[in-house]
Scaffold this motif. Structure first.
Motif, PDB file in Angstrom:
ATOM      1  N   HIS A 112      80.465  62.605  59.522  1.00  7.33           N
ATOM      2  CA  HIS A 112      79.355  61.721  59.207  1.00  7.33           C
ATOM      3  C   HIS A 112      79.888  60.358  58.766  1.00  7.33           C
ATOM      4  N   ARG A 113      79.072  59.330  58.986  1.00  6.45           N
ATOM      5  CA  ARG A 113      79.460  57.964  58.622  1.00  6.45           C
ATOM      6  C   ARG A 113      78.510  57.442  57.544  1.00  6.45           C
ATOM      7  N   VAL A 114      79.104  57.067  56.421  1.00  2.62           N
ATOM      8  CA  VAL A 114      78.352  56.603  55.250  1.00  2.62           C
ATOM      9  C   VAL A 114      78.805  55.183  54.939  1.00  2.62           C
ATOM     10  N   LEU A 115      77.863  54.270  54.786  1.00  2.80           N
ATOM     11  CA  LEU A 115      78.187  52.874  54.496  1.00  2.80           C
ATOM     12  C   LEU A 115      77.681  52.515  53.107  1.00  2.80           C
ATOM     13  N   PHE A 116      78.624  52.272  52.189  1.00  3.81           N
ATOM     14  CA  PHE A 116      78.281  51.957  50.805  1.00  3.81           C
ATOM     15  C   PHE A 116      78.109  50.447  50.612  1.00  3.81           C
ATOM     16  N   ASP A 117      77.057  50.061  49.912  1.00  5.34           N
ATOM     17  CA  ASP A 117      76.825  48.685  49.453  1.00  5.34           C
ATOM     18  C   ASP A 117      77.227  47.635  50.491  1.00  5.34           C
ATOM     19  N   PRO A 118      76.660  47.681  51.690  1.00  6.18           N
ATOM     20  CA  PRO A 118      77.079  46.735  52.737  1.00  6.18           C
ATOM     21  C   PRO A 118      76.600  45.316  52.444  1.00  6.18           C
ATOM     22  N   VAL A 119      77.532  44.390  52.358  1.00  2.00           N
ATOM     23  CA  VAL A 119      77.215  42.968  52.175  1.00  2.00           C
ATOM     24  C   VAL A 119      77.981  42.196  53.247  1.00  2.00           C
ATOM     25  N   ASP A 156      70.501  46.855  42.769  1.00  4.79           N
ATOM     26  CA  ASP A 156      69.875  45.771  43.526  1.00  4.79           C
ATOM     27  C   ASP A 156      70.425  44.379  43.243  1.00  4.79           C
ATOM     28  N   HIS A 157      71.602  44.241  42.651  1.00  9.41           N
ATOM     29  CA  HIS A 157      72.189  42.919  42.486  1.00  9.41           C
ATOM     30  C   HIS A 157      72.656  42.375  43.835  1.00  9.41           C
ATOM     31  N   TYR A 158      72.743  41.045  43.921  1.00 11.83           N
ATOM     32  CA  TYR A 158      72.947  40.397  45.219  1.00 11.83           C
ATOM     33  C   TYR A 158      74.278  40.727  45.878  1.00 11.83           C
ATOM     34  N   ASP A 159      75.292  41.029  45.106  1.00  6.95           N
ATOM     35  CA  ASP A 159      76.581  41.349  45.712  1.00  6.95           C
ATOM     36  C   ASP A 159      76.675  42.818  46.126  1.00  6.95           C
ATOM     37  N   HIS A 160      75.551  43.551  46.035  1.00  6.19           N
ATOM     38  CA  HIS A 160      75.501  44.947  46.483  1.00  6.19           C
ATOM     39  C   HIS A 160      74.330  45.212  47.428  1.00  6.19           C
ATOM     40  N   LEU A 161      73.284  44.423  47.292  1.00  7.17           N
ATOM     41  CA  LEU A 161      72.104  44.581  48.144  1.00  7.17           C
ATOM     42  C   LEU A 161      71.820  43.219  48.776  1.00  7.17           C
ATOM     43  N   ASP A 162      72.153  43.100  50.041  1.00  8.14           N
ATOM     44  CA  ASP A 162      72.152  41.827  50.758  1.00  8.14           C
ATOM     45  C   ASP A 162      71.024  41.805  51.780  1.00  8.14           C
ATOM     46  N   LEU A 163      70.082  40.886  51.613  1.00  2.91           N
ATOM     47  CA  LEU A 163      68.911  40.836  52.486  1.00  2.91           C
ATOM     48  C   LEU A 163      69.260  40.747  53.972  1.00  2.91           C
ATOM     49  N   PRO A 164      70.105  39.805  54.415  1.00  2.76           N
ATOM     50  CA  PRO A 164      70.401  39.744  55.862  1.00  2.76           C
ATOM     51  C   PRO A 164      71.006  41.032  56.401  1.00  2.76           C
ATOM     52  N   THR A 165      71.857  41.660  55.613  1.00  2.00           N
ATOM     53  CA  THR A 165      72.483  42.909  56.054  1.00  2.00           C
ATOM     54  C   THR A 165      71.452  44.026  56.173  1.00  2.00           C
ATOM     55  N   ILE A 166      70.580  44.137  55.174  1.00  2.00           N
ATOM     56  CA  ILE A 166      69.562  45.190  55.206  1.00  2.00           C
ATOM     57  C   ILE A 166      68.608  44.979  56.378  1.00  2.00           C
ATOM     58  N   LYS A 167      68.229  43.740  56.637  1.00  2.98           N
ATOM     59  CA  LYS A 167      67.326  43.486  57.763  1.00  2.98           C
ATOM     60  C   LYS A 167      67.969  43.875  59.092  1.00  2.98           C
ATOM     61  N   ALA A 168      69.264  43.616  59.217  1.00  4.69           N
ATOM     62  CA  ALA A 168      69.958  44.013  60.447  1.00  4.69           C
ATOM     63  C   ALA A 168      70.013  45.526  60.572  1.00  4.69           C
ATOM     64  N   LEU A 169      70.269  46.217  59.485  1.00  5.29           N
ATOM     65  CA  LEU A 169      70.347  47.678  59.510  1.00  5.29           C
ATOM     66  C   LEU A 169      68.971  48.317  59.663  1.00  5.29           C
ATOM     67  N   ALA A 170      67.928  47.602  59.261  1.00  4.39           N
ATOM     68  CA  ALA A 170      66.572  48.131  59.407  1.00  4.39           C
ATOM     69  C   ALA A 170      66.209  48.315  60.873  1.00  4.39           C
ATOM     70  N   ASP A 171      66.873  47.572  61.749  1.00  4.37           N
ATOM     71  CA  ASP A 171      66.607  47.677  63.185  1.00  4.37           C
ATOM     72  C   ASP A 171      67.379  48.819  63.845  1.00  4.37           C
ATOM     73  N   GLY A 183      63.857  51.214  46.549  1.00  4.73           N
ATOM     74  CA  GLY A 183      63.159  51.334  47.823  1.00  4.73           C
ATOM     75  C   GLY A 183      62.070  50.299  48.011  1.00  4.73           C
ATOM     76  N   ALA A 184      61.527  49.773  46.918  1.00  2.74           N
ATOM     77  CA  ALA A 184      60.482  48.751  47.035  1.00  2.74           C
ATOM     78  C   ALA A 184      61.010  47.514  47.748  1.00  2.74           C
ATOM     79  N   HIS A 185      62.234  47.099  47.413  1.00  2.00           N
ATOM     80  CA  HIS A 185      62.840  45.954  48.094  1.00  2.00           C
ATOM     81  C   HIS A 185      62.983  46.230  49.588  1.00  2.00           C
ATOM     82  N   LEU A 186      63.511  47.403  49.905  1.00  2.79           N
ATOM     83  CA  LEU A 186      63.808  47.711  51.299  1.00  2.79           C
ATOM     84  C   LEU A 186      62.541  47.798  52.147  1.00  2.79           C
TER      85      LEU A 186
END
Length: 465
Positions: A112-119, A156-171, A183-186
């Motif tokens: 399995h592939r697990v990606l921690f805190d992708p920024v 949810d601090h910015y150096d652990h939860l990155d909006l552009p990265t999450i939006k890319a992974l959301a696709d 989860g509210a942010h996501l």
């Protein structure tokens, strides 16, 4: 009253998307039922005041010119050049870690592939034009990384939860495992609710053949100007059929590491935060020495498994010198006989292999301290072999061996010493260049360093991060 509501709605409309949203509805009801929530906020397992007041004093020292130069590398940070090729085949042992910089880690565990805190963003900030900027490029484009089974977020601090990265992974089709409230942010950023696994401390979710458990950490949360403390922070345990690993997220040292180790450990590898520490916020970030103590606690007071330092070298988030966390980690490991992995950003390694990356790669691009670099040691499974004291610039990263810094250091080797040095190098898998200025031969990067790396300007302790 109507005017007040209109003003409030207007201000919300101007709120940057990166701020995210506060939990509400059933999510907020669940938060209120949490045993870790009291008096309207999430609580730490041990007292840890937020560093708001300390920031005024920190700012006075942070912008001093003489200290600012120490907080960044003096040269180009080496990034592993063949990450994608190295990741093409599955890990022989069933476990492989690839540090992408800061706290971002790709873990391949038991299929399995697990990606921690992708920024993957250029700045850990709500704004593209301001905030701490990365000190090295990402080793791999996010789109080229390939399928990921689950993305794990520590807080949810910015150096652990990155909006552009999450939006890319959301696709993509990946799932997201996050602490309660995050989860509210996501969802606000486009992640479907059915792809969220939102956990309180000591809750577990299964993804395929692995289990993911949110475990306590000593930190805080918040992304906007009004930090409500309604999103939880966590460390994480991931266990497969054959291996188990631990990611600390951000945390101060606390006695709960022993409990986590007793209930979920020991671990084949721990990924421990050892950067962005400060006397101004001692309760929410660990020093390298505290990080090593946490590793031992997680392993039942035995120096087993491999510790990989994270949360350093990529962003300037505190006042300490850039290289200090790496050096400090090696020193702390040597003091207790623990095994550490020190990969360059993007360098995959298998924690249970006989050798792991252990070269002090940062020394080639950091300001050399007075008196030169400390001694290094070579680490293999089950033993630690003493090595000679390293004079200023003796060990040079292959990626920067042709720089002026390497040239200046290597000419200190006399021609008379060259023959003996080359023989020793062959035996120790470290290649040096002689004073006659001959070509550098690639050396094997398996020597344990000691170092301390740094970040500057902790965005987690100000409203913007």
């Amino acid at each position: 009253m109507t005017g007040s509501r209109s003003l409030s709605s207007g201000l919300r409309a101007l709120r940057p998307a990166a701020f995210g949203v506060d939990p509400s509805g059933e999510r907020m009801q669940r938060i209120r039922r949490s045993p870790n929530y009291a008096d309207g906020v999430f609580r730490n397992p041990e007292g840890a005041p937020r560093p708001d007041g300390a920031m005024r004093e920190f700012a006075k020292s942070y912008f001093r010119k003489e200290e600012r130069v120490l907080r960044a590398p003096a040269g180009v940070v080496p990034v592993h050049a063949t990450t994608l090729a190295d990741l093409a085949a599955p890990p022989a042992s069933g476990l492989r870690l690839t540090w992408m910089g800061h706290s971002s880690v790709l873990a391949e565990i038991d299929g399995h592939r697990v990606l921690f805190d992708p920024v993957w963003g250029e700045r850990c900030s709500p704004f593209a034009f301001a905030g701490p900027k990365r000190l090295h490029p990402v080793p791999v484009p996010l789109a080229a990384l390939g399928p990921v089974d689950v993305v794990v977020i520590s807080h949810d601090h910015y150096d652990h939860l990155d909006l552009p990265t999450i939006k890319a992974l959301a696709d993509t089709d990946t799932l997201f495992a996050v602490p309660l409230g995050v989860g509210a942010h996501l969802e606000h950023w486009g992640v479907p609710a059915d792809r969220l696994r939102e956990l309180d401390w000591h809750e577990t979710t299964k993804v395929g053949g692995i289990s993911l458990t949110a475990t306590p950490a000593r930190h805080f949360c918040g992304r906007g100007l009004r930090n409500t403390q309604h999103t939880l922070w966590a460390s994480w345990v991931v266990a497969g059929d054959e291996h188990r690993i631990y990611h600390s997220g951000d945390t101060g040292y606390f006695k709960g590491f022993k409990d986590i180790g007793s209930e979920y450990g020991p671990f084949d590898a721990t990924m421990i935060q050892i950067g962005a520490y400060s006397d101004f916020w001692p309760d929410i970030h660990m020093t390298p020495e505290e990080g090593m103590r946490a590793h031992l606690d997680l392993q039942g007071d035995r120096p087993t498994g491999v510790m990989m330092p994270i949360h350093w070298a990529t962003f300037n988030l505190a006042g300490h010198p850039w290289a200090e966390p790496g050096e400090g980690t090696v020193s702390a490991a040597h003091a207790v006989g623990a095994r550490v992995a020190l990969p360059r950003p993007g360098e995959p390694f298998e924690p249970t292999a006989e050798t792991v990356p252990s070269e002090p790669w940062w020394r080639g691009v950091a300001l050399v301290p007075k008196g030169g670099w400390p001694a290094i040691e070579k680490t293999v499974v089950g033993e630690s072999v003493a090595a000679e004291t390293v004079a200023e610039g003796t060990v040079v990263d292959t990626a920067v061996a042709d720089t002026a810094l390497a040239e200046e250091a290597l000419v200190q080797e006399s021609a008379a010493e060259k023959g003996a040095a080359e023989k020793s190098v062959a035996e120790e898998a470290v290649v040096q260049k002689s004073a006659t200025d001959e070509a550098v031969v690639e050396k094997a990067g398996r020597d344990t360093p000691r170092d301390k790396a740094a970040d500057t300007g902790d965005p987690e302790s100000v409203p913007a991060g």
